[in-house]
Design a protein around this motif. Sequence first.
Motif, PDB file in Angstrom:
ATOM      1  N   LEU A   1      13.292 -66.465  83.787  1.00 31.84           N
ATOM      2  CA  LEU A   1      13.015 -65.206  83.100  1.00 31.84           C
ATOM      3  C   LEU A   1      12.674 -65.436  81.628  1.00 31.84           C
ATOM      4  CD1 LEU A   1      15.849 -63.109  84.732  1.00 31.84           C
ATOM      5  CD2 LEU A   1      13.405 -62.701  84.980  1.00 31.84           C
ATOM      6  N   PRO A   2      11.760 -64.647  81.083  1.00 31.61           N
ATOM      7  CA  PRO A   2      11.298 -64.855  79.697  1.00 31.61           C
ATOM      8  C   PRO A   2      12.282 -64.291  78.662  1.00 31.61           C
ATOM      9  CG  PRO A   2      10.149 -62.992  80.671  1.00 31.61           C
ATOM     10  CD  PRO A   2      10.998 -63.571  81.758  1.00 31.61           C
ATOM     11  N   THR A   3      13.447 -64.907  78.572  1.00 30.36           N
ATOM     12  CA  THR A   3      14.472 -64.435  77.634  1.00 30.36           C
ATOM     13  C   THR A   3      14.656 -65.377  76.454  1.00 30.36           C
ATOM     14  OG1 THR A   3      16.218 -65.576  78.870  1.00 30.36           O
ATOM     15  CG2 THR A   3      15.758 -63.295  79.490  1.00 30.36           C
ATOM     16  N   GLN A   4      13.842 -66.434  76.362  1.00 31.62           N
ATOM     17  CA  GLN A   4      14.087 -67.455  75.348  1.00 31.62           C
ATOM     18  C   GLN A   4      14.014 -66.927  73.924  1.00 31.62           C
ATOM     19  OE1 GLN A   4      11.744 -67.565  77.670  1.00 31.62           O
ATOM     20  NE2 GLN A   4       9.695 -67.957  76.799  1.00 31.62           N
ATOM     21  N   ASN A   5      13.296 -65.844  73.716  1.00 31.91           N
ATOM     22  CA  ASN A   5      13.180 -65.273  72.371  1.00 31.91           C
ATOM     23  C   ASN A   5      14.027 -64.016  72.187  1.00 31.91           C
ATOM     24  OD1 ASN A   5      11.291 -67.232  71.479  1.00 31.91           O
ATOM     25  ND2 ASN A   5       9.647 -66.141  72.549  1.00 31.91           N
ATOM     26  N   TRP A   6      14.931 -63.776  73.107  1.00 28.76           N
ATOM     27  CA  TRP A   6      15.784 -62.594  72.993  1.00 28.76           C
ATOM     28  C   TRP A   6      16.696 -62.665  71.779  1.00 28.76           C
ATOM     29  CZ3 TRP A   6      18.299 -59.842  77.744  1.00 28.76           C
ATOM     30  CH2 TRP A   6      17.288 -59.277  78.537  1.00 28.76           C
ATOM     31  N   THR A   7      16.967 -61.491  71.224  1.00 28.98           N
ATOM     32  CA  THR A   7      17.921 -61.349  70.127  1.00 28.98           C
ATOM     33  C   THR A   7      19.004 -60.360  70.569  1.00 28.98           C
ATOM     34  OG1 THR A   7      16.741 -59.493  69.112  1.00 28.98           O
ATOM     35  CG2 THR A   7      16.068 -61.725  68.445  1.00 28.98           C
ATOM     36  N   ASP A   8      19.892 -60.025  69.665  1.00 26.38           N
ATOM     37  CA  ASP A   8      20.938 -59.045  69.970  1.00 26.38           C
ATOM     38  C   ASP A   8      20.357 -57.726  70.455  1.00 26.38           C
ATOM     39  OD1 ASP A   8      23.003 -60.724  69.327  1.00 26.38           O
ATOM     40  OD2 ASP A   8      23.163 -60.049  67.258  1.00 26.38           O
ATOM     41  N   GLN A   9      19.162 -57.383  69.966  1.00 25.26           N
ATOM     42  CA  GLN A   9      18.576 -56.078  70.297  1.00 25.26           C
ATOM     43  C   GLN A   9      18.347 -55.937  71.802  1.00 25.26           C
ATOM     44  OE1 GLN A   9      14.875 -55.281  68.295  1.00 25.26           O
ATOM     45  NE2 GLN A   9      14.903 -53.108  68.831  1.00 25.26           N
ATOM     46  N   GLU A  10      17.765 -56.961  72.428  1.00 30.94           N
ATOM     47  CA  GLU A  10      17.510 -56.892  73.869  1.00 30.94           C
ATOM     48  C   GLU A  10      18.824 -56.875  74.657  1.00 30.94           C
ATOM     49  OE1 GLU A  10      13.869 -58.218  71.906  1.00 30.94           O
ATOM     50  OE2 GLU A  10      15.921 -59.008  71.828  1.00 30.94           O
ATOM     51  N   LEU A  11      19.798 -57.657  74.204  1.00 29.69           N
ATOM     52  CA  LEU A  11      21.078 -57.685  74.899  1.00 29.69           C
ATOM     53  C   LEU A  11      21.799 -56.347  74.807  1.00 29.69           C
ATOM     54  CD1 LEU A  11      23.158 -59.297  76.478  1.00 29.69           C
ATOM     55  CD2 LEU A  11      24.100 -60.101  74.304  1.00 29.69           C
ATOM     56  N   GLU A  12      21.763 -55.726  73.625  1.00 29.54           N
ATOM     57  CA  GLU A  12      22.409 -54.419  73.469  1.00 29.54           C
ATOM     58  C   GLU A  12      21.743 -53.366  74.351  1.00 29.54           C
ATOM     59  OE1 GLU A  12      25.108 -54.188  72.063  1.00 29.54           O
ATOM     60  OE2 GLU A  12      25.256 -55.685  70.485  1.00 29.54           O
ATOM     61  N   MET A  13      20.441 -53.496  74.546  1.00 29.62           N
ATOM     62  CA  MET A  13      19.750 -52.545  75.413  1.00 29.62           C
ATOM     63  C   MET A  13      20.220 -52.698  76.857  1.00 29.62           C
ATOM     64  SD  MET A  13      15.647 -51.889  75.863  1.00 29.62           S
ATOM     65  CE  MET A  13      15.526 -51.361  74.148  1.00 29.62           C
ATOM     66  N   VAL A  14      20.380 -53.938  77.305  1.00 27.54           N
ATOM     67  CA  VAL A  14      20.888 -54.188  78.651  1.00 27.54           C
ATOM     68  C   VAL A  14      22.280 -53.577  78.812  1.00 27.54           C
ATOM     69  CG1 VAL A  14      21.743 -55.992  80.204  1.00 27.54           C
ATOM     70  CG2 VAL A  14      19.528 -56.258  79.092  1.00 27.54           C
ATOM     71  N   LEU A  15      23.140 -53.789  77.825  1.00 28.53           N
ATOM     72  CA  LEU A  15      24.512 -53.283  77.906  1.00 28.53           C
ATOM     73  C   LEU A  15      24.560 -51.761  77.852  1.00 28.53           C
ATOM     74  CD1 LEU A  15      26.357 -55.879  75.634  1.00 28.53           C
ATOM     75  CD2 LEU A  15      26.384 -55.739  78.130  1.00 28.53           C
ATOM     76  N   SER A  16      23.698 -51.163  77.054  1.00 25.36           N
ATOM     77  CA  SER A  16      23.716 -49.703  76.935  1.00 25.36           C
ATOM     78  C   SER A  16      23.288 -49.042  78.242  1.00 25.36           C
ATOM     79  CB  SER A  16      22.825 -49.238  75.778  1.00 25.36           C
ATOM     80  OG  SER A  16      21.457 -49.517  76.033  1.00 25.36           O
ATOM     81  N   ARG A  17      22.253 -49.593  78.881  1.00 26.87           N
ATOM     82  CA  ARG A  17      21.839 -49.054  80.183  1.00 26.87           C
ATOM     83  C   ARG A  17      22.946 -49.239  81.221  1.00 26.87           C
ATOM     84  NH1 ARG A  17      16.500 -51.475  79.305  1.00 26.87           N
ATOM     85  NH2 ARG A  17      17.291 -53.270  80.454  1.00 26.87           N
TER      86      ARG A  17
END
Length: 450
Positions: free
Chosen positions: A417-433
């Motif tokens: 999966l193309p997550t190599q450039n993920w930051t806190d922002q993408e992770l927080e979005m996953v958790l919020s959903r």
Amino acid sequence: MKNNDNNNNNNKDTTIGILDSRFNQTLRNVQGLLKGRSIPGKILLSPRDPTDNSSLYSPTFQRSYSDAGTSNRAIETVEEEVRSGSKSFGGITSDSKSKTSTSHVENPSEDVQVRKTSMGARATDSARVMKFTKALSGTVVILDKLRELAWSGVPDYMRPTVWRVLLGYAPTNSDRREGVLRRKRLEYLDCVSQYYDIPDTERSDDEISMLRQIGVDCPRTVPDVSFFQQPQVQKSLERILYAWAIRHPASGYVQGINDLVTPFFVVFLSEYLEGSIDTWTMSDLSSDKISNVEADCYWCLSKLLDGMQDHYTFAQPGIQRLVFKLKELVRRIDEPVSSHMENQGLEFLQFAFRWFNCLLIREIPFQLVTRLWDTYLAEGDALPDFLVYIFASFLLTWSDEIQKLDFQELVMFLQHLPTQNWTDQELEMVLSRAFMWHSMFNNSPSHLAT
């Protein structure tokens, strides 16, 4: 009659549009709150009657998002101030912080509003640090309050203490904490002396085979982080894993458990090593400090896996059960994705088994793992069920892409999966959903019925 039908259809379309709009606004609101923005009023979680003002509620505990989220840049100054008066928490702030996510500003036309948002985030971070300080400095830690705070992220230098308490390894009573940790660390050393520091002639064939498998897996652990390639690090991991497997014969060592040690190892080392993990070396530590880190990892791993024992017993039935729940949840939330994957002949076990086995450690950048695990540990005994919602949110991040791929492309995509450039922002979005869907569906199993 036709005019009435048209009016009814128009009314239905309008209602659906309003509900979709409110649902999307709810998602944006929760994402904002997770990043530290305070939104007045209450948040609706699911399409309800407009007069229903039900507020966010978690079946596990009431999560307060008015002070949620952390901004690493803003928190550094506050941490320095608090640390000077809070030495008892231990730990050193790592320089290897991921880039801070910038909250989306609803009305970007006013530069003043941007500055106010930034100031608000800084004040919120300061308030959160002080709340953690207060929660940990009392004679007895109120565990529900600590879980509520930790769900949205723990300040780096407080994380070792918070994790020990959340897992029940360190007692909530601060007067007993030091004595308990000392006793548990000695118990770990006795275990290593009795089972690990012996010649192979004193081991059974199964124990020799298990130790060899662990020795093969340790060099493969987090291969993209150079720190884990140090021989001393791999030796520590080997001791922890072998001691755990010997003391838990119902499961023994299962591949994937080696990944689960790594967040604990990094967090507890941060109490003794400064700077980025890329600069760490085990040779800078005394044998006593290394033993303390290993012991803490051993006991915390044991506490974590106590809540999901059937994930690692023969045939791993616990994981298979959760994979089935994930498939049903995705079908309910995003039927087009579910149908496409089914039409292509892709089974959820083909990609999601590794997610549950390694708790996403292999799927996201390692610098984000400890933040994700703040939420994991805050969930406590409810973690296995909540993983289903996190993984559904994670998968559906790529809903549009998935529907365009055939079987072979799906397998390759989901394994890389193309997550190599993920930051806190993408992770927080996953958790919020995940939080929203959990609140909507978890107490309404009929929603997931076929």
